[in-house]
Design an enzyme around this catalytic site. Structure first.
Site, PDB file in Angstrom:
ATOM      1  N   PHE A 136       0.874  -1.170   0.000  1.00  0.00           N
ATOM      2  CA  PHE A 136       0.000   0.000   0.000  1.00  0.00           C
ATOM      3  C   PHE A 136       0.915   1.225   0.000  1.00  0.00           C
ATOM      4  O   PHE A 136       1.879   1.282   0.766  1.00  0.00           O
ATOM      5  CB  PHE A 136      -0.888  -0.040   1.243  1.00  0.00           C
ATOM      6  CG  PHE A 136      -1.969   0.994   1.257  1.00  0.00           C
ATOM      7  CD1 PHE A 136      -3.157   0.777   0.573  1.00  0.00           C
ATOM      8  CD2 PHE A 136      -1.812   2.183   1.949  1.00  0.00           C
ATOM      9  CE1 PHE A 136      -4.163   1.734   0.579  1.00  0.00           C
ATOM     10  CE2 PHE A 136      -2.821   3.146   1.959  1.00  0.00           C
ATOM     11  CZ  PHE A 136      -3.997   2.916   1.273  1.00  0.00           C
ATOM     12  N   ASP A 205       2.323  -5.129   8.451  1.00  0.00           N
ATOM     13  CA  ASP A 205       1.127  -4.318   8.262  1.00  0.00           C
ATOM     14  C   ASP A 205      -0.030  -5.291   8.004  1.00  0.00           C
ATOM     15  O   ASP A 205      -0.041  -6.003   6.997  1.00  0.00           O
ATOM     16  CB  ASP A 205       1.328  -3.381   7.063  1.00  0.00           C
ATOM     17  CG  ASP A 205       0.138  -2.456   6.828  1.00  0.00           C
ATOM     18  OD1 ASP A 205      -1.000  -2.859   7.144  1.00  0.00           O
ATOM     19  OD2 ASP A 205       0.344  -1.343   6.311  1.00  0.00           O
ATOM     20  N   TYR A 230     -10.633   0.723  10.748  1.00  0.00           N
ATOM     21  CA  TYR A 230     -11.867   1.143  10.060  1.00  0.00           C
ATOM     22  C   TYR A 230     -12.229   0.221   8.907  1.00  0.00           C
ATOM     23  O   TYR A 230     -13.187   0.464   8.203  1.00  0.00           O
ATOM     24  CB  TYR A 230     -11.767   2.594   9.567  1.00  0.00           C
ATOM     25  CG  TYR A 230     -10.537   2.920   8.756  1.00  0.00           C
ATOM     26  CD1 TYR A 230     -10.454   2.529   7.422  1.00  0.00           C
ATOM     27  CD2 TYR A 230      -9.481   3.605   9.314  1.00  0.00           C
ATOM     28  CE1 TYR A 230      -9.328   2.809   6.675  1.00  0.00           C
ATOM     29  CE2 TYR A 230      -8.343   3.887   8.574  1.00  0.00           C
ATOM     30  CZ  TYR A 230      -8.274   3.497   7.248  1.00  0.00           C
ATOM     31  OH  TYR A 230      -7.150   3.771   6.517  1.00  0.00           O
ATOM     32  N   LYS A 231     -11.431  -0.829   8.674  1.00  0.00           N
ATOM     33  CA  LYS A 231     -11.754  -1.785   7.610  1.00  0.00           C
ATOM     34  C   LYS A 231     -12.612  -2.895   8.214  1.00  0.00           C
ATOM     35  O   LYS A 231     -13.731  -2.633   8.627  1.00  0.00           O
ATOM     36  CB  LYS A 231     -10.465  -2.257   6.944  1.00  0.00           C
ATOM     37  CG  LYS A 231      -9.802  -1.092   6.190  1.00  0.00           C
ATOM     38  CD  LYS A 231      -8.428  -1.378   5.641  1.00  0.00           C
ATOM     39  CE  LYS A 231      -7.902  -0.133   4.927  1.00  0.00           C
ATOM     40  NZ  LYS A 231      -6.461  -0.177   4.706  1.00  0.00           N
ATOM     41  N   ARG A 379     -12.536  -4.227  -6.735  1.00  0.00           N
ATOM     42  CA  ARG A 379     -12.156  -4.879  -5.486  1.00  0.00           C
ATOM     43  C   ARG A 379     -13.414  -5.185  -4.685  1.00  0.00           C
ATOM     44  O   ARG A 379     -14.209  -4.293  -4.394  1.00  0.00           O
ATOM     45  CB  ARG A 379     -11.273  -3.912  -4.707  1.00  0.00           C
ATOM     46  CG  ARG A 379     -10.111  -4.547  -4.027  1.00  0.00           C
ATOM     47  CD  ARG A 379      -9.176  -3.523  -3.455  1.00  0.00           C
ATOM     48  NE  ARG A 379      -9.837  -2.550  -2.587  1.00  0.00           N
ATOM     49  CZ  ARG A 379      -9.229  -1.952  -1.565  1.00  0.00           C
ATOM     50  NH1 ARG A 379      -7.990  -2.256  -1.267  1.00  0.00           N
ATOM     51  NH2 ARG A 379      -9.855  -1.049  -0.847  1.00  0.00           N
TER      52      ARG A 379
HETATM   53  C1  LIG Z   1      -5.727   1.070   4.603  1.00  0.00           C
HETATM   54  C2  LIG Z   1      -4.260   0.892   4.713  1.00  0.00           C
HETATM   55  C3  LIG Z   1      -3.462   1.858   5.324  1.00  0.00           C
HETATM   56  C4  LIG Z   1      -4.092   3.143   5.787  1.00  0.00           C
HETATM   57  O1  LIG Z   1      -3.272   3.996   6.465  1.00  0.00           O
HETATM   58  P1  LIG Z   1      -3.885   5.216   7.294  1.00  0.00           P
HETATM   59  O2  LIG Z   1      -2.727   6.001   7.663  1.00  0.00           O
HETATM   60  O3  LIG Z   1      -4.589   4.611   8.492  1.00  0.00           O
HETATM   61  O4  LIG Z   1      -4.853   5.945   6.433  1.00  0.00           O
HETATM   62  C5  LIG Z   1      -2.103   1.597   5.452  1.00  0.00           C
HETATM   63  N1  LIG Z   1      -1.564   0.433   5.017  1.00  0.00           N
HETATM   64  C6  LIG Z   1      -2.328  -0.516   4.404  1.00  0.00           C
HETATM   65  C7  LIG Z   1      -1.722  -1.784   3.935  1.00  0.00           C
HETATM   66  C8  LIG Z   1      -3.692  -0.301   4.244  1.00  0.00           C
HETATM   67  O5  LIG Z   1      -4.430  -1.222   3.642  1.00  0.00           O
END
Ligand SMILES: *Cc1c(COP(=O)(O)O)cnc(C)c1O
Length: 405
Positions: A136, A205, A230-231, A379
């Site tokens: 990500f 992560d 939040y997921k 997705r």
């Molecule tokens: C959703 C997601 C994030 C989000 O990061 P925020 O700083 O909380 O917005 C980071 N890493 C991954 C792999 C994600 O899927």
């Protein structure tokens, strides 16, 4: 469906009947009632913004109309102050961690920053950070900045090639448990072993696996981890993220954002920073209490839920979804970017199609909300708490009605 020959309509009926049987036997079917969702909508975006748990409104009403409006500043002494560790302990139960190793606060990006620096500082003689090249993007952006701050190099590598890029100059490897684009689930045990074999620190992560895959941080000796709430955890937009630090590393953890909430004596108002013992040193400043207490309430949706059941259900639902795609669409119309082996999927199935962006929009009036990721991915996320097999089959029917015209 446009395809109306008797054989294929029999096949479609078969799928619906099979889905209904599987839903009838679903040990988590009762969890759907814990959420408020729009009528007649199949919500396949729970891997991006989880649905709204009804418990949140009830709790926030108390937070606003009693804790804040009536108790005022006294609420800090009546539970607010310890909320980051307390909610962290609830999440510990979902990630295979003993209590006292998870704290909630800040965004995932900020937590990556804190732990990437702290992790690299555990190997001061080493000069390189390795990161998943399919990560990500925020993870890579943060690691690049961390490397600049510490004077380290960054190597981006496909996680299947990790052993070839690890070496005794690597301080830290930041790994993604799930590829956010393809939905591929990586083997945390073997990748962690690889990182440990070269003497580096593993930072995982788990944004896209927490809540759908049983995690085992303690058992796998993972040093550091971060994740979103939040997921799949349904904490609400912008809900604070969490971080995990293995207990034996707490005393040595040199967390770079040395704010007063991580201080050993926050109200001593001393001029020098002295970190608190334990996971509290993962804190920085005043937490977003309204969001954090919403998250606390949202976690009630996981009460009594076995993550083994959640895992089995998601594998089964994504399985029937893929099966339905195979049967409903002519070969080659779409490409399934997610592994067909259910042990290599988390909660997501990604469909590649040149018109992916348009299709995601066209699905909305048909009652299906999914999302688009560059360049050509639809997705679809399947929360084990509120998406069933029938939903999966009906979502494919909607997609097929657009593609089989
Ligand atoms: C959703 C997601 C994030 C989000 O990061 P925020 O700083 O909380 O917005 C980071 N890493 C991954 C792999 C994600 O899927």
């Amino acid at each position: 469906m446009a395809n109306t020959d008797p054989e294929s309509s029999r096949a479609a009926d078969d799928l619906i009947a099979r889905a209904a049987r599987l839903d009838a036997d679903d040990p988590l079917a009762h969890c759907r009632a814990r959420f408020v969702l729009p009528e007649a909508m199949i919500y396949l975006d729970g891997n991006s913004l989880g649905a709204y748990p009804a418990s949140v409104g009830v709790r926030l009403d108390d937070v606003l109309n009693r804790q804040w409006s009536q108790r005022l500043i006294r609420s800090w002494d009546e539970g607010w102050w310890e909320t980051p560790e307390r909610v962290g302990d609830r999440i510990a139960g979902l990630v295979g961690a003993a209590r006292g190793q998870v704290v909630v606060g800040d965004s995932t990006s900020v937590n990556i920053f804190k732990l990437a620096i702290a992790g690299a500082r555990m190997r001061p003689d080493r000069t390189r950070i390795v990161i998943d090249s399919a990560s990500f993007p925020t993870d890579g952006y943060i690691v690049d900045s961390v490397a600049r701050l510490l004077g380290l190099a960054v190597t981006r590598a496909d996680q299947s090639d990790l052993d070839n890029v690890l070496g005794d100059d690597v301080a830290l490897a930041l790994l993604n448990h799930v590829d956010y684009r393809t939905g591929k689930l990586w083997d945390m045990a073997s990748l962690t072993r690889s990182v440990h074999n070269c003497g580096a620190v593993a930072l995982w992560d788990v944004c896209h696996s927490v809540g759908v895959v049983p995690l085992q941080f303690d058992a796998l000796d993972v040093e550091l981890a971060v994740g979103c709430t939040y997921k799949y955890l349904n904490g609400g937009p912008g809900a604070p993220a969490f971080l995990y630090v293995r207990e034996d590393l707490h005393d040595a953890l040199d967390q770079p954002l040395t704010g007063w909430h991580g201080h050993v004596d926050p109200f001593g108002m001393q001029s020098d920073y002295e970190p608190a013992a334990g996971i509290i040193r993962g804190r920085v400043g005043s937490p977003p209490l309204l969001s954090m207490l919403a998250l606390d309430a949202a976690l009630d949706a996981y009460d009594g839920v076995s993550l083994a059941d959640a895992r089995a259900k998601t594998q089964s639902v994504t399985g029937i979804f893929i099966d339905a795609l195979d049967r409903s669409l002519a070969p080659g119309v779409i490409e399934i970017a997610t592994p067909r082996d259910s042990s290599q999927r988390a909660g997501q199935v990604s469909i590649a199609h040149p018109r992916a962006r348009e299709l995601v929009h066209e699905l909305i009036p048909l009652g299906v909300l999914a999302d688009f990721r560059e360049p050509d991915i639809i997705r679809c996320g399947f929360s084990p708490l509120y998406i069933g097999h029938t939903d999966a089959v009906n979502a494919v029917r909607a997609l097929a009605s657009l593609l089989n015209q």
